[in-house]
Design an enzyme around this catalytic site. Structure first.
Site, PDB file in Angstrom:
ATOM      1  N   LYS A 126       0.864  -1.186   0.000  1.00 26.08           N
ATOM      2  CA  LYS A 126       0.000   0.000   0.000  1.00 26.08           C
ATOM      3  C   LYS A 126       0.896   1.230   0.000  1.00 26.08           C
ATOM      4  CE  LYS A 126      -4.364   1.279   0.203  1.00 26.08           C
ATOM      5  NZ  LYS A 126      -5.591   0.647  -0.288  1.00 26.08           N
ATOM      6  N   ASP A 166      -7.086   4.565  -4.479  1.00 30.96           N
ATOM      7  CA  ASP A 166      -7.719   4.464  -3.158  1.00 30.96           C
ATOM      8  C   ASP A 166      -8.316   5.855  -2.911  1.00 30.96           C
ATOM      9  OD1 ASP A 166      -7.858   2.573  -0.633  1.00 30.96           O
ATOM     10  OD2 ASP A 166      -7.385   4.534   0.188  1.00 30.96           O
TER      11      ASP A 166
END
Ligand code: NDP
Length: 446
Positions: A126, A166
């Site tokens: 991430k 995201d």
């Protein structure tokens, strides 16, 4: 809790004492997998827990860029390459002022198990930045994205690490980053997912997280002889995940009565129809304005500074951000008749909230299972890029729906095997963990 699990948890807390969100995520996973570790001594023998909480690699970097007035600006960039046991690191990039190491590590840690659940060969990672795209011009966002990739490019690649979107990173940002990557390495590869349809993207990728969350909800209901038809739903957020959650709920005969943004919530008892959703999409994706305008246009109620959880509903789909449902919110939802929660966002329910839902036998689909449709479809985008072809919308949608079905089945089966059938928190954590842990053992001490 098992002694070994407890000891590693304590050590993780000590070593990362500032990282509250990361510790929250690790605690939840460890509580679920304690019985697995108790039953199978090999995980302790191979120090799997000590290794799994430590990212394989983390990169923190300076992102300098110039605003429209010619002033120099600096943000902080992150990429945490958490675990590659199952495949290339895979996970989104978040651009939001709240981004810090704890947030990125919690998201990366969750991503390991989520990707494992998808059945596709993807490791977990991430990244992101504390850059706030809100209020910036397209040119400012482009200059920021170009600078971000000018450092990130050397750490990623189609077979190494494949970022995606995201919060704050949608089609526009992915486009700017892909363009800059291509320019630097002189290669057109599937280094990012969520790409535009004209340049390597997959049909259904934009829809996938929201659609997947509703497919997961449908699976939980089907198992109990019920369906989404006629269900009144509260959805939070109004970005990518929320928008396609609304679309799919409508398609399956449910009714959505709320949406929100960081300023407030709208409540529309008549339901957010396809036409009203089109207004939301234009408002949020093109004009980038506030949800309050919806209330002004359709005469709906606007609750400044509030979240949606006080309304009467059958199902809740938290689709904005972490820790947006507290224990108190959960109690109010249960009192008002909510019987199902499917987490479109990552860790939107805090530990007290999860406890309330589980105690009250609410069907609770945790994010790592319920929102895995997004990364699963990213995996399908990677497959199409490697094969240099594009599947039809129907083909991708069918694969997505099958993946959500198997995530549900695997999570349910694991929960039953460990004595609490239908506890999807337990089941998703166990099913996700076992595959990664066994693969780590197979690959030796890495
Ligand atoms: P978007 O940026 O498209 O939308 C985010 C929405 O949540 C916006 O409405 C935003 O409001 C609201 N929001 C963000 N932060 C806060 C906050 N601190 N308080 C209140 N509201 C907030 O993001 P996505 O829809 O892509 O992501 C939403 C969630 O889903 C995140 O948790 C993400 O990690 C998760 N997720 C996303 C996937 C994807 O494919 N996109 C895949 C799996 C999970 P505002 O505009 O006012 O900031």
């Amino acid at each position: 809790m098992n002694k070994y699990v407890e000891a590693v948890l304590e050590q993780t807390k000590r070593k990362n004492s500032e990282q509250v969100e990361f510790i929250q995520a690790v605690t939840e996973v460890f509580e679920s997998i304690a019985p697995v570790v108790e039953r199978h001594k090999k995980y302790q023998d191979h120090a799997i827990l000590e290794r799994i909480v430590e990212p394989e690699r983390g990169i923190i970097f300076r992102v300098p860029w110039q605003d429209d007035k010619g002033r120099f600006q600096v943000n902080r960039g992150f990429r945490i390459q958490f675990n590659s046991a199952l495949g290339p690191y895979k996970g989104g990039l978040r651009f939001h002022p709240s981004v810090n190491l704890s947030i990125i590590k919690f998201l990366g840690f969750e991503q390991i198990f989520k990707n494992s659940l998808t059945t596709l060969p993807m490791g977990g990672g991430k990244g992101g930045s504390d850059f706030d795209p809100k209020g910036k011009s397209d040119n400012e966002v482009m200059r920021f994205c170009q600078s971000f990739v000018t450092e990130l490019y050397r750490h990623v690649g189609a077979d190494t690490d494949v970022p995606a979107g995201d919060i704050g990173v949608g089609g526009r940002e992915v486009g700017f980053m892909f363009g800059q990557y291509k320019r630097i390495v002189n290669e057109s590869t599937g280094v990012l997912t969520g790409k535009g349809l004209k340049w390597g993207g997959s049909l259904i990728r934009s829809e996938a997280t929201g659609y997947g969350a509703v497919y997961f909800a449908q699976e939980m209901l089907t198992k109990r002889g019920d369906s989404m038809k006629g269900k009144v739903c509260a959805v939070s957020g109004s970005g990518n995940v929320a928008q396609y959650t609304v679309e799919k709920i409508n398609q399956l005969g449910g009714k959505v009565v709320t949406l929100s943004d960081s300023n407030g919530t709208i409540y529309d008892a008549a339901g957010i129809t396809e036409e009203k959703l089109a207004f939301i999409m234009d408002l949020k994706n093109v004009r980038r304005a506030r949800i309050k305008e919806y209330a002004d246009k359709y005469g709906a109620q606007y609750k400044e500074g509030e979240r949606p959880w006080s309304v009467k509903c059958d199902c809740a789909f938290p689709s904005a951000t972490q820790n947006e449902i507290s224990g108190e919110d959960a109690k109010v939802l249960v009192k008002n008749g909510c019987r199902l929660v499917a987490e479109g966002a990552n860790m939107p329910t805090d530990p007290d909230g999860v406890e309330v839902f589980l105690k009250n036998k609410v069907l609770f689909g945790p994010g790592k299972a319920a929102n895995a449709g997004g990364v699963a479809t990213s995996g399908l985008e990677m497959s199409q890029n490697s094969m240099r072809l594009a599947w039809t919308r129907a083909e991708v949608d069918q694969r997505l729906s099958l993946i959500m079905k198997s995530i549900h089945e695997n999570a349910y089966a694991a929960s039953a095997e460990y004595g609490d059938a239908g506890n999807y928190v337990l089941g998703a954590n166990i099913a996700g963990f076992v595959k990664v842990a066994d693969s780590m053992i197979d690959q030796g001490l890495v």
